[in-house]
Design an enzyme around this catalytic site. Structure first.
Site, PDB file in Angstrom:
ATOM      1  N   THR A 118     -25.380 -86.721 -31.836  1.00  0.00           N
ATOM      2  CA  THR A 118     -25.257 -88.125 -31.419  1.00  0.00           C
ATOM      3  C   THR A 118     -23.837 -88.630 -31.684  1.00  0.00           C
ATOM      4  O   THR A 118     -23.257 -89.348 -30.862  1.00  0.00           O
ATOM      5  CB  THR A 118     -26.275 -88.992 -32.196  1.00  0.00           C
ATOM      6  N   ILE A 139     -32.612 -85.452 -41.089  1.00  0.00           N
ATOM      7  CA  ILE A 139     -33.250 -84.847 -42.266  1.00  0.00           C
ATOM      8  C   ILE A 139     -32.353 -83.752 -42.838  1.00  0.00           C
ATOM      9  O   ILE A 139     -32.526 -83.341 -43.972  1.00  0.00           O
ATOM     10  CB  ILE A 139     -34.643 -84.261 -41.949  1.00  0.00           C
ATOM     11  N   ASP A 140     -31.387 -83.267 -42.041  1.00  0.00           N
ATOM     12  CA  ASP A 140     -30.577 -82.111 -42.462  1.00  0.00           C
ATOM     13  C   ASP A 140     -29.490 -82.470 -43.480  1.00  0.00           C
ATOM     14  O   ASP A 140     -28.970 -81.594 -44.160  1.00  0.00           O
ATOM     15  CB  ASP A 140     -29.894 -81.472 -41.243  1.00  0.00           C
ATOM     16  N   GLY A 183     -33.368 -77.709 -41.512  1.00  0.00           N
ATOM     17  CA  GLY A 183     -32.031 -77.991 -42.048  1.00  0.00           C
ATOM     18  C   GLY A 183     -30.917 -77.582 -41.108  1.00  0.00           C
ATOM     19  O   GLY A 183     -29.745 -77.695 -41.445  1.00  0.00           O
ATOM     20  N   GLU A 235     -34.095 -72.588 -42.471  1.00  0.00           N
ATOM     21  CA  GLU A 235     -34.249 -72.006 -41.124  1.00  0.00           C
ATOM     22  C   GLU A 235     -32.944 -71.357 -40.640  1.00  0.00           C
ATOM     23  O   GLU A 235     -32.973 -70.455 -39.812  1.00  0.00           O
ATOM     24  CB  GLU A 235     -34.717 -73.068 -40.125  1.00  0.00           C
ATOM     25  N   ARG A 295     -46.764 -63.607 -47.455  1.00  0.00           N
ATOM     26  CA  ARG A 295     -47.185 -64.551 -46.411  1.00  0.00           C
ATOM     27  C   ARG A 295     -46.039 -65.524 -46.103  1.00  0.00           C
ATOM     28  O   ARG A 295     -45.195 -65.778 -46.963  1.00  0.00           O
ATOM     29  CB  ARG A 295     -48.398 -65.360 -46.864  1.00  0.00           C
TER      30      ARG A 295
END
Ligand code: F6P
Length: 377
Positions: A118, A139-140, A183, A235, A295
């Site tokens: 943005t 949020i990052d 992130g 991520e 997992r």
């Protein structure tokens, strides 16, 4: 411009991924402006697309009421860029139309609530002569020039809650549980959540890992009688092989020009795709090396949903109300940045295109290392 002398018009839009706290910020801007009596606020739907299509809504007291605690954005959002607007299957430069609509709506300023993407789009519009103010939301927490961004605290809380819950099931089953945390390209969320949630290993993009080192740290826990492990992985985390390949290409990019530069950029993108976000593959490798059942939980968009935390409401409200003060004093072309308990106007050209990475000597990293948390390095 003399915005105080006549009825001024403030345009507001939210762009990029939604974030808890956006409505609190819209309310902060809107109520401060409406209470002023000489300012009207127009919200544009779905980011820059709404301004291009002239889809707007008057943000009056009724619209602004009852939204403080709401997640998401009442205006809607999109990732559409003014200069690459998806139109009938093609990407078209619609900057001129957006500039036209700014003037048609008699806007004195456009306030853009958004993250790094943005900022770039807003800066382009500022270069077209529009009065622009941005608010740092994501949020990052990856925007430079501000202590923090709103949305980060809520997402952090959600990720910590998830890690807390995963502890009991990991412990019952004596498993490794890997939790993938958003992130984008930075590790703030995974690092903060991993540290606050007591993860045994934290993998972040800023510290490339090797699977062997990660496995070693988990087996070392096993040797101390610990029968489960929690791994918080960003991520954007990347192993050392991938990171080295990208670094080499980026070095070449520094001196490359034109088509060569573009080709290298494409290659970096491909490597990013290949090496980042490979949590499931990493889990399989970890299981194979350690012999421990493993997992994966991918938190994904859960981290962006729901009610904003008290801190995010506070921050978004502070930034929103402050934006109107900047408008009154005609400070444009700036981001309203957080500076401790205060805010400061940061020129857009100082922050655009830059990324706030976690510094390797950040206190959170040092604390985690003191606790023998593995970074897989
Ligand atoms: O920038 C916020 C963010 O949630 C990132 O953490 C994540 O990589 C990305 O947006 C996901 O985007 P989208 O909602 O478009 O899938």
């Amino acid at each position: 411009m003399g915005i105080k002398k006549r009825s001024g018009h403030i345009g507001v839009l939210t762009s990029g991924g939604d974030t808890p706290g956006l409505n609190a910020a819209i309310r902060g801007i809107g109520k401060t402006a409406v209470n002023d009596g000489s300012l009207q606020v127009i919200g544009f739907r779905d980011g820059f697309r709404g301004l291009m299509e002239n889809r707007s809504v008057r943000l009056d007291n009724q619209m602004l009421s009852g939204i403080l605690t709401l997640g998401g954005t009442i205006l809607g959002t999109s990732r559409d860029k003014p200069h690459k607007m998806p139109m009938g299957g093609k990407k078209v430069d619609m900057t001129e139309v957006i500039v036209e609509n700014y003037y048609k709506n008699h806007l004195d300023v456009l306030v853009c609530l958004g993250g790094g993407g943005t900022l770039k789009n807003a800066y382009r519009l500022a270069q077209q002569g529009l009065n622009i103010i941005t608010l740092p939301k994501t949020i990052d927490n990856d925007i430079v020039g501000t202590d923090v961004t709103f949305g980060f605290d809520t997402a952090l809380g959600i990720a910590v809650d998830a890690i807390d819950r995963l502890h009991s099931t990991a412990s019952s089953h004596h498993r490794i549980i890997i939790v993938e945390i958003m992130g984008h390209r930075v590790g703030w969320l995974a690092l903060g959540a991993g540290l606050a949630g007591g993860a045994d290993a934290i993998l972040i993009p800023e510290i490339p890992y090797t699977i062997e080192k990660l496995a070693e740290s988990i087996l070392e826990r096993v040797s101390r009688g610990k029968r489960f492990s929690i791994v918080a992985v960003a991520e954007g985390a990347i192993n050392r092989t991938g990171a080295n390949k990208i670094k080499a290409l980026e070095k070449k990019m520094e001196t490359a020009e034109g088509e060569d530069h573009a080709a290298l950029k494409k290659k970096v993108k491909a490597l990013d795709k290949e090496y980042r976000g490979s949590t499931i593959q990493m889990a399989e490798e970890l299981q194979e090396i350690t012999g421990l059942e493993t997992r994966v939980t991918i938190l994904g968009h859960l981290q962006r949903g729901g009610t904003p935390s008290a801190l995010d409401r506070l921050l978004a409200t502070r930034l929103g109300t402050k934006a109107v003060e900047y408008i009154r004093s005609e400070q444009f072309g700036v981001m309203v940045a957080v500076d401790g308990e205060y805010t400061r106007p940061v020129p857009l050209d100082e922050v655009v295109g830059k990324v706030n990475y976690v510094p390797p000597d950040h206190p959170w990293i040092i604390s985690a290392r003191n606790l023998e948390t593995s970074f897989g390095d």
